[in-house]
Design a protein around this motif. Structure first.
Motif, PDB file in Angstrom:
ATOM      1  N   GLY A  32       0.769  -1.137  -0.204  1.00  0.00           N
ATOM      2  CA  GLY A  32      -0.101   0.137  -0.011  1.00  0.00           C
ATOM      3  C   GLY A  32       0.790   1.156  -0.278  1.00  0.00           C
ATOM      4  O   GLY A  32       0.516   2.072  -0.585  1.00  0.00           O
ATOM      5  N   GLY A  33       2.013   1.182   0.874  1.00  0.00           N
ATOM      6  CA  GLY A  33       2.621   2.427   0.974  1.00  0.00           C
ATOM      7  C   GLY A  33       3.701   2.632  -0.496  1.00  0.00           C
ATOM      8  O   GLY A  33       3.962   3.814  -0.730  1.00  0.00           O
ATOM      9  N   TYR A  34       4.092   1.413  -1.053  1.00  0.00           N
ATOM     10  CA  TYR A  34       4.702   1.494  -2.360  1.00  0.00           C
ATOM     11  C   TYR A  34       3.753   2.088  -3.412  1.00  0.00           C
ATOM     12  O   TYR A  34       4.065   2.929  -4.235  1.00  0.00           O
ATOM     13  CB  TYR A  34       4.944   0.058  -2.745  1.00  0.00           C
ATOM     14  CG  TYR A  34       5.432  -0.143  -3.954  1.00  0.00           C
ATOM     15  CD1 TYR A  34       6.951   0.193  -4.183  1.00  0.00           C
ATOM     16  CD2 TYR A  34       4.915  -0.581  -5.122  1.00  0.00           C
ATOM     17  CE1 TYR A  34       7.430  -0.158  -5.429  1.00  0.00           C
ATOM     18  CE2 TYR A  34       5.095  -0.816  -6.445  1.00  0.00           C
ATOM     19  CZ  TYR A  34       6.605  -0.258  -6.466  1.00  0.00           C
ATOM     20  OH  TYR A  34       7.173  -0.842  -7.776  1.00  0.00           O
ATOM     21  N   ALA A  64       5.647   3.078  15.964  1.00  0.00           N
ATOM     22  CA  ALA A  64       6.123   1.663  16.241  1.00  0.00           C
ATOM     23  C   ALA A  64       4.894   0.634  15.827  1.00  0.00           C
ATOM     24  O   ALA A  64       5.084  -0.284  15.866  1.00  0.00           O
ATOM     25  CB  ALA A  64       5.926   1.682  17.915  1.00  0.00           C
ATOM     26  N   LEU A  65       4.064   1.495  15.299  1.00  0.00           N
ATOM     27  CA  LEU A  65       2.756   0.547  14.700  1.00  0.00           C
ATOM     28  C   LEU A  65       3.231  -0.435  13.445  1.00  0.00           C
ATOM     29  O   LEU A  65       3.909   0.338  12.531  1.00  0.00           O
ATOM     30  CB  LEU A  65       1.416   1.467  14.335  1.00  0.00           C
ATOM     31  CG  LEU A  65       0.910   2.084  15.730  1.00  0.00           C
ATOM     32  CD1 LEU A  65      -0.231   2.767  15.213  1.00  0.00           C
ATOM     33  CD2 LEU A  65       0.415   0.965  16.712  1.00  0.00           C
ATOM     34  N   PRO A  66       2.666  -1.519  13.299  1.00  0.00           N
ATOM     35  CA  PRO A  66       3.024  -2.207  11.910  1.00  0.00           C
ATOM     36  C   PRO A  66       2.390  -1.472  10.791  1.00  0.00           C
ATOM     37  O   PRO A  66       3.131  -1.488   9.676  1.00  0.00           O
ATOM     38  CB  PRO A  66       2.129  -3.583  12.147  1.00  0.00           C
ATOM     39  CG  PRO A  66       2.141  -3.609  13.637  1.00  0.00           C
ATOM     40  CD  PRO A  66       1.991  -2.371  14.025  1.00  0.00           C
ATOM     41  N   GLY A 126       5.311  -0.532   7.896  1.00  0.00           N
ATOM     42  CA  GLY A 126       5.001  -1.131   6.471  1.00  0.00           C
ATOM     43  C   GLY A 126       4.963   0.064   5.635  1.00  0.00           C
ATOM     44  O   GLY A 126       5.523  -0.130   4.576  1.00  0.00           O
ATOM     45  N   ARG A 127       4.118   1.106   5.790  1.00  0.00           N
ATOM     46  CA  ARG A 127       4.071   2.133   4.906  1.00  0.00           C
ATOM     47  C   ARG A 127       5.064   2.861   4.320  1.00  0.00           C
ATOM     48  O   ARG A 127       5.438   3.359   3.348  1.00  0.00           O
ATOM     49  CB  ARG A 127       2.935   3.187   5.302  1.00  0.00           C
ATOM     50  CG  ARG A 127       1.538   2.397   5.452  1.00  0.00           C
ATOM     51  CD  ARG A 127       0.345   3.023   6.248  1.00  0.00           C
ATOM     52  NE  ARG A 127      -0.808   2.288   6.508  1.00  0.00           N
ATOM     53  CZ  ARG A 127      -1.911   2.594   6.999  1.00  0.00           C
ATOM     54  NH1 ARG A 127      -2.114   3.915   7.514  1.00  0.00           N
ATOM     55  NH2 ARG A 127      -3.022   1.905   7.362  1.00  0.00           N
ATOM     56  N   LEU A 128       5.867   3.145   5.620  1.00  0.00           N
ATOM     57  CA  LEU A 128       7.350   3.888   5.249  1.00  0.00           C
ATOM     58  C   LEU A 128       8.178   2.974   4.726  1.00  0.00           C
ATOM     59  O   LEU A 128       8.975   3.401   3.570  1.00  0.00           O
ATOM     60  CB  LEU A 128       8.067   4.171   6.771  1.00  0.00           C
ATOM     61  CG  LEU A 128       9.411   4.872   6.605  1.00  0.00           C
ATOM     62  CD1 LEU A 128       9.064   6.057   5.839  1.00  0.00           C
ATOM     63  CD2 LEU A 128       9.692   5.137   7.984  1.00  0.00           C
ATOM     64  N   GLU A 129       8.247   1.474   4.760  1.00  0.00           N
ATOM     65  CA  GLU A 129       8.958   0.616   4.034  1.00  0.00           C
ATOM     66  C   GLU A 129       8.592   0.510   2.649  1.00  0.00           C
ATOM     67  O   GLU A 129       9.478   0.570   1.328  1.00  0.00           O
ATOM     68  CB  GLU A 129       8.942  -0.753   4.519  1.00  0.00           C
ATOM     69  CG  GLU A 129       9.767  -1.838   3.625  1.00  0.00           C
ATOM     70  CD  GLU A 129       9.640  -3.248   4.175  1.00  0.00           C
ATOM     71  OE1 GLU A 129       9.774  -4.177   3.386  1.00  0.00           O
ATOM     72  OE2 GLU A 129       9.145  -3.315   5.461  1.00  0.00           O
ATOM     73  N   CYS A 179       0.726  11.183   2.887  1.00  0.00           N
ATOM     74  CA  CYS A 179       0.336  11.127   4.380  1.00  0.00           C
ATOM     75  C   CYS A 179      -0.138   9.581   4.810  1.00  0.00           C
ATOM     76  O   CYS A 179      -1.042   9.264   3.881  1.00  0.00           O
ATOM     77  CB  CYS A 179      -1.232  12.188   4.677  1.00  0.00           C
ATOM     78  SG  CYS A 179      -0.466  13.813   4.182  1.00  0.00           S
ATOM     79  N   GLN A 180       0.623   9.373   5.834  1.00  0.00           N
ATOM     80  CA  GLN A 180       0.191   7.830   6.088  1.00  0.00           C
ATOM     81  C   GLN A 180      -1.293   7.636   6.691  1.00  0.00           C
ATOM     82  O   GLN A 180      -1.395   6.263   6.892  1.00  0.00           O
ATOM     83  CB  GLN A 180       1.130   7.450   6.991  1.00  0.00           C
ATOM     84  CG  GLN A 180       2.591   7.151   6.559  1.00  0.00           C
ATOM     85  CD  GLN A 180       3.263   6.093   7.517  1.00  0.00           C
ATOM     86  OE1 GLN A 180       3.156   5.965   8.516  1.00  0.00           O
ATOM     87  NE2 GLN A 180       4.509   5.579   6.867  1.00  0.00           N
ATOM     88  N   ASN A 181      -2.031   8.611   6.797  1.00  0.00           N
ATOM     89  CA  ASN A 181      -3.610   8.277   6.838  1.00  0.00           C
ATOM     90  C   ASN A 181      -4.443   9.492   6.558  1.00  0.00           C
ATOM     91  O   ASN A 181      -3.753  10.529   6.421  1.00  0.00           O
ATOM     92  CB  ASN A 181      -3.790   7.835   8.543  1.00  0.00           C
ATOM     93  CG  ASN A 181      -3.798   8.925   9.267  1.00  0.00           C
ATOM     94  OD1 ASN A 181      -3.485  10.094   9.130  1.00  0.00           O
ATOM     95  ND2 ASN A 181      -4.111   8.531  10.633  1.00  0.00           N
TER      96      ASN A 181
END
Length: 336
Positions: A167-169, A191-193, A197-200, A247-249
């Motif tokens: 999703g982040g990709y 610290a949240l998965p 994951g989204r940063l990865e 933006c991650q959310n």
């Protein structure tokens, strides 16, 4: 008031009680014709006959019920579609879904699981309000169990989670494909998965495009609207501001929108924005409509129920793709 019995259905349909039992339990193939089965079902419906699930569960050791236990699943705006997905899949196999919201209370959780085991449920969906890692209570393992929107740290049961990395990709990729090479990101609860994951995924997309990550463009947040405001201002203040922000959310994205509007900057002409979650309660607040990544709650709930119904017990982690929802908040960089 006389409650119709299986004997009454048999008399009305002109068949034996054994045939009625086979038909209503779905085991008549090869033993009764479909025409006979239709006659039995019609008689049962006309008489208002209902199967005695308690007697059936005593006989088979399991009821046609799935249990769902969650921390705040009844009150979270995210959880309705998870419950609906699980409920719809359960209903396909003529199972009901018994849902208990524990509010994060460990004592209530223990009581809820005990109640479900007392009802001889076929399995328990152990659910989290947001994607996180959990220890499934030992009591839940007295029947089949599966984690939903959470990963079982002890690796004893299957886990169904969103594919945050992909999703982040894809969120970053849509900005790269529009021509952006300087892309900011505002994170949520590091610290949240979900945040990890989204940063990865963001980093993977940049690396694939041959773009070195700029630490100044990675801004920490907690998922609140105020973080979107504060960190968008920090990005705009850079000597070389980004031309796009992931933006991650969606709540963070709403804060970013409001800051840009206050600064006289239009989305997407001056800044492209992509969110994550696709929260329906926020959707109407975005003008123009927000391109975002959707959390696949219904599909996740459906798969969790499917795993219980199929008897799949391997402690595999099932990652469900998060669809990219294209709307109007992404455009090529200004002047490109």
């Amino acid at each position: 008031m006389h409650r119709p019995t299986m004997h009454d259905v048999a008399a009305a349909a002109g068949v034996s009680q054994a045939v009625v039992s086979l038909v209503l339990n779905g085991n008549h193939a090869g033993r009764a014709s479909e025409r006979t089965a239709e006659r039995v079902r019609a008689a049962a419906q006309e008489l208002g006959y209902r199967t005695n699930l308690q007697a059936k569960s005593l006989k088979t050791g399991v009821a046609e019920i799935l249990g769902l236990v969650g921390d705040e699943v009844a009150t979270s705006p995210f959880s309705g579609m998870m419950i609906k997905g699980a409920q719809d899949r359960a209903w396909q196999d003529h199972h009901a879904l018994l849902t208990i919201d524990t509010g994060g209370d460990d004592r209530l959780e223990a009581a809820a699981i005990d109640t479900m085991l007392s009802h001889r449920v076929r399995g328990i969906v152990y659910t989290a309000m947001y994607h996180r890692e959990v220890h499934v209570p030992d009591a839940a393992l007295d029947t089949r169990a599966v984690c939903l929107n959470a990963r079982d740290l002890d690796e004893r049961v299957p886990s169904v989670i969103p594919d945050e990395v992909t999703g982040g990709y894809e969120a970053t990729k849509v900005l790269l494909e529009a021509g952006h090479t300087r892309i900011g990101i505002i994170t949520i609860h590091d610290a949240l998965p979900a945040a990890v994951g989204r940063l990865e995924g963001y980093r993977r997309a940049l690396a694939e495009a041959g773009i070195a990550e700029d630490p100044d463009l990675v801004r920490p947040g907690t998922g609140m609207q105020s973080d979107g405001d504060r960190q968008t201002r920090a990005l705009l203040a850079l000597p070389e501001p980004p031309t796009a922000i992931f933006c991650q959310n969606d709540r963070t994205a709403l804060g970013a929108y409001q800051t840009l509007t206050a600064e006289g900057l239009r989305v997407p002409e001056a800044m492209s924005i992509v969110g994550f979650d696709d929260q329906d309660v926020l959707r109407d607040f975005f003008l123009p409509p927000l391109t975002t990544v959707q959390l696949p709650f219904a599909a996740m709930g459906s798969l969790a129920a499917e795993l219980l119904l199929s008897g799949e017990t391997a402690p595999e982690v099932h990652r469900i793709r998060c669809p990219l929802v294209l709307r109007d908040s992404v455009a090529p960089p200004k002047g490109s």
